[in-house]
Enzyme design. Structure first.
Site, short mmCIF file in Angstrom:
data_model
loop_
_atom_site.label_atom_id
_atom_site.label_comp_id
_atom_site.label_asym_id
_atom_site.label_seq_id
_atom_site.Cartn_x
_atom_site.Cartn_y
_atom_site.Cartn_z
N SER A 1 70.27 36.25 26.35
CA SER A 1 70.99 36.58 27.58
C SER A 1 70.70 38.04 27.91
O SER A 1 70.74 38.90 27.03
CB SER A 1 72.49 36.36 27.41
OG SER A 1 73.18 36.73 28.58
N PHE B 1 63.78 29.50 43.27
CA PHE B 1 63.03 30.21 42.24
C PHE B 1 63.91 31.34 41.73
O PHE B 1 64.40 32.15 42.50
CB PHE B 1 61.73 30.77 42.83
CG PHE B 1 60.94 31.64 41.88
CD1 PHE B 1 60.36 31.10 40.75
CD2 PHE B 1 60.74 32.99 42.15
CE1 PHE B 1 59.61 31.89 39.87
CE2 PHE B 1 59.99 33.78 41.30
CZ PHE B 1 59.42 33.23 40.16
N PHE C 1 62.33 27.26 38.02
CA PHE C 1 62.16 26.77 39.37
C PHE C 1 62.82 25.40 39.52
O PHE C 1 62.56 24.49 38.73
CB PHE C 1 60.67 26.66 39.70
CG PHE C 1 60.38 26.31 41.13
CD1 PHE C 1 60.43 27.29 42.11
CD2 PHE C 1 60.07 25.02 41.51
CE1 PHE C 1 60.16 26.97 43.44
CE2 PHE C 1 59.81 24.69 42.82
CZ PHE C 1 59.86 25.67 43.80
N GLY D 1 44.40 41.15 39.66
CA GLY D 1 45.48 42.11 39.51
C GLY D 1 45.07 43.49 40.03
O GLY D 1 44.54 43.63 41.14
N GLY E 1 41.53 44.12 41.61
CA GLY E 1 41.09 43.58 42.88
C GLY E 1 40.82 42.10 42.86
O GLY E 1 41.66 41.31 42.42
N ASP F 1 50.26 35.33 46.77
CA ASP F 1 50.44 34.62 48.05
C ASP F 1 50.00 35.49 49.22
O ASP F 1 49.34 35.02 50.16
CB ASP F 1 51.90 34.21 48.24
CG ASP F 1 52.43 33.38 47.09
OD1 ASP F 1 51.62 32.76 46.38
OD2 ASP F 1 53.66 33.36 46.90
#
Length: 324
Positions: free
Chosen positions: A36, A102, A116, A225, A228, A257
């Protein structure tokens, strides 16, 4: 001609943890894992792979057609997307399920723990592309992004049958899909999107070599990442594009995205793969500097200036001709 962007539509619940996840893991006790974390903040944002891509395209002045399933709680989200240039007329609204969720916690190292809930996304398998094309016209591309697996298969099969050029972007579904599913989602695609880790996962699960994959898709775009992106094409030299400069990273969710949205805009503008990858990297920079996947903003002049700073005057002029 339209772009059809098929995939998940979701709400993101993003949290930040001040410590490091790695410090809380006891390797010898992973079979009894129970953790947790006290998080520092909570941001509830709009998300989903297809919606994020469509938003990015809308910010660049295009009008993509969003294809996916959402719940009756989608009304505000729909309004937001439509105000930012996205055609939402083909989103299926479930009568019994909420829009997908999500939930993600990120530590200062960029490590993430996420879950998800698919919700209405499971009804994507009921969506037929033919009536959408009758409404908006023959598509330049149909992007088949991560979604309900049966829905992804249905869209891919229909694209093959009807002759719609499709772009495969299985991303998150790679972790759950087996080799036969992944092969069906990729084979015959005009273009394949993945990150570097996903590329290796595709090869491992399909049993195809890197050359086999490229032979079946023609073009593979791999995000790297902070390094590039890379574009590989059968019989052509690789195209390597560096990341945008002067990026103040804050939160990585949705960066891939945004890259895809920018890349697709470059293709729609007819600027070629190198320029498309550069546009993708600049749009991705705006997302990584912002908490939330659709909270970034810029003017056309600001975007062009950032292209100029990262890739030079010629690149900026090419983009300005379409954006300003």
């Amino acid at each position: 001609m339209p772009l059809l962007i098929a995939g998940s539509i979701a709400t993101d619940h993003l949290m930040s943890f001040g410590g490091k996840f790695a410090d809380s893991l006891v390797v010898e006790q992973l079979d009894k894992l129970s953790l947790s974390f006290l998080v520092d903040d909570l941001e509830i944002r709009r998300g989903g792979v297809a919606a994020n891509m469509a938003f990015g395209l809308g910010r660049l002045g295009l009008r993509p057609v969003l294809v996916g399933a959402a719940g009756e709680d989608f009304a505000d989200y729909r309004s937001w997307l439509e105000r930012h240039g996205v055609d939402c007329e083909s989103v299926r609204i479930s009568e019994s399920k909420h829009t997908a969720r999500f939930v993600c916690t990120t530590d200062p190292t960029g490590a993430q723990i996420a879950s998800f809930y698919p919700g209405a996304m499971s009804e994507a398998r009921l969506i037929e592309l033919g009536p959408i094309v009758e409404r908006v016209g023959a598509p330049d591309y149909v992007v088949v992004g991560p979604d309900d697996p049966d829905g992804m298969l249905r869209h891919t099969d229909e694209c093959r049958q009807r002759g719609y050029p499709f772009i495969a972007d299985p991303s998150q579904q790679l972790a759950f899909g087996d080799g036969p599913l992944i092969r069906k989602l990729i084979d015959g695609a005009t273009l394949l999107f993945s990150n570097e880790y996903e590329s290796h996962m595709i090869e491992k699960k399909t049993g195809w070599s890197a050359d086999d994959v490229l032979a079946r898709v023609g073009t593979q775009v791999t995000t790297l990442g902070k390094d590039g992106a890379r574009v590989l094409r059968s019989g052509e030299d690789p195209i390597e594009v560096s990341a945008a400069v002067d990026v103040a990273a804050v939160e990585p969710t949705g960066v891939g995205d945004a890259f895809r949205g920018g890349f697709l805009a470059g293709l729609e503008w007819g600027l070629g793969y190198e320029r498309a990858a550069q546009i993708g990297c600049v749009l991705a920079a705006y997302v990584v500097e912002t908490v939330g996947t659709q909270e970034y903003t810029f003017t056309a002049e600001e975007f062009v200036a950032r292209v100029d700073a990262s890739y030079g005057e010629r690149a900026a002029a090419d983009v300005a001709a379409h954006l300003v």
